[in-house]
Design an enzyme around this catalytic site. Structure first.
Site, PDB file in Angstrom:
ATOM      1  N   THR A  12      -6.774  -7.445  -4.372  1.00 59.13           N
ATOM      2  CA  THR A  12      -5.923  -8.586  -4.123  1.00 59.13           C
ATOM      3  C   THR A  12      -5.385  -9.167  -5.399  1.00 59.13           C
ATOM      4  O   THR A  12      -5.919  -8.953  -6.487  1.00 59.13           O
ATOM      5  CB  THR A  12      -6.602  -9.673  -3.285  1.00 59.13           C
ATOM      6  OG1 THR A  12      -5.694 -10.094  -2.308  1.00 59.13           O
ATOM      7  CG2 THR A  12      -7.052 -10.859  -4.054  1.00 59.13           C
ATOM      8  N   ALA A  66       2.337  -5.925  -7.335  1.00 58.61           N
ATOM      9  CA  ALA A  66       2.169  -4.928  -6.276  1.00 58.61           C
ATOM     10  C   ALA A  66       2.745  -3.572  -6.682  1.00 58.61           C
ATOM     11  O   ALA A  66       2.247  -2.527  -6.250  1.00 58.61           O
ATOM     12  CB  ALA A  66       2.811  -5.419  -4.984  1.00 58.61           C
ATOM     13  N   THR A 118      -3.049  -3.928  -4.568  1.00 59.68           N
ATOM     14  CA  THR A 118      -2.176  -5.042  -4.197  1.00 59.68           C
ATOM     15  C   THR A 118      -0.971  -4.477  -3.464  1.00 59.68           C
ATOM     16  O   THR A 118      -0.407  -3.471  -3.883  1.00 59.68           O
ATOM     17  CB  THR A 118      -1.717  -5.798  -5.468  1.00 59.68           C
ATOM     18  OG1 THR A 118      -2.877  -6.256  -6.171  1.00 59.68           O
ATOM     19  CG2 THR A 118      -0.838  -6.985  -5.134  1.00 59.68           C
TER      20      THR A 118
END
Length: 183
Positions: free
Chosen positions: A9, A164, A170
Site C-alpha cells: 500500500t 503505482a 501499489t
C-alpha cells in the site's frame, strides 16, 4: 514452507490552500499474489471531521480504525490528544503491539503519522506518506508541491499514480478523501 506476509500500500496526505487530503491505493498482496485490488485503506472518522489511512496488514486496520475512533470520541475530536493516547496504547497493549501497521491521520489543520512503536510524528512539510510506495509518493508530492500550483487533491492523485507506476505493491485504484478548512 515459508511464511507469507501481506505487503503493500501507499498512503499520502497533503495540505494546500485550506484543503487537507489523504489518499491511498486499493491493493492487498499476500506473498506474490494480489488478493484484492479495491480495498479501502482511507476512511473518514469522527462524523467526517477526521481523515485516516493505514499501511500494513489489512486485518490490523480495522482494529486500528476502531481504536482510534474510540480515542477521538473520548477526547472530543482533538486529533493530537487522540493520536498520543492511541500511540501509548499501541506501545503498551500486548495485543496491539503485535499489529504491523502505520497510520496517517488528519483534521482540517494538522496531519500526523502514528506508528506501532509509539511515535506520533508531525511532518516538516505539508505532505507525508507511508507504505511500500511511500518514498515514491513522497518524492512525487515534493516535486509537485514545489513546482506547481496544483490543489492538494491533484497532488495526492498524481503522486499516488506515480507511486503505482513504480511500486509493485501499489495499484491505481485510489480512494481519496478531503477536508476543507471552511467546512
Amino acid at each position: 514452507m515459508s511464511e507469507q506476509t501481506f505487503h503493500g500500500t501507499t498512503i499520502l496526505c497533503a495540505k494546500r490552500n485550506g484543503e487537507m487530503v489523504i489518499g491511498g491505493d486499493g491493493q492487498v498482496t499476500l506473498g506474490h499474489v494480489v488478493m484484492k485490488g479495491n480495498a479501502r485503506k482511507v476512511r473518514r472518522l469522527f462524523n467526517g471531521k477526521i481523515l485516516a489511512g493505514f499501511a500494513g496488514a489489512t486485518a490490523d486496520a480495522f482494529t486500528l480504525f476502531e481504536r482510534f475512533e474510540g480515542k477521538l470520541q473520548t477526547h472530543n475530536g482533538q486529533l493530537m490528544r487522540a493520536a498520543v493516547e492511541m500511540a501509548k496504547d499501541w506501545r503498551t497493549d500486548r495485543a496491539l503491539r503485535k499489529l504491523e501497521a502505520m497510520m496517517l491521520v488528519a483534521d482540517a489543520d494538522n496531519m500526523l503519522l502514528i506508528s506501532g512503536t509509539g511515535d506520533v510524528i508531525e511532518p516538516a512539510h505539508d505532505f507525508i506518506s507511508i507504505g511500500s510506495g511511500g518514498s515514491y509518493a513522497h518524492s512525487a508530492a515534493q516535486a509537485l508541491m514545489e513546482n506547481t500550483d496544483l490543489s492538494a487533491k491533484d497532488v495526492v492523485e498524481k503522486a499516488l499514480n506515480i507511486a503505482a507506476d513504480l511500486c509493485i505493491y501499489t495499484n491505481h485504484n485510489l480512494t481519496i478523501e478531503s477536508l476543507n478548512k471552511e467546512d
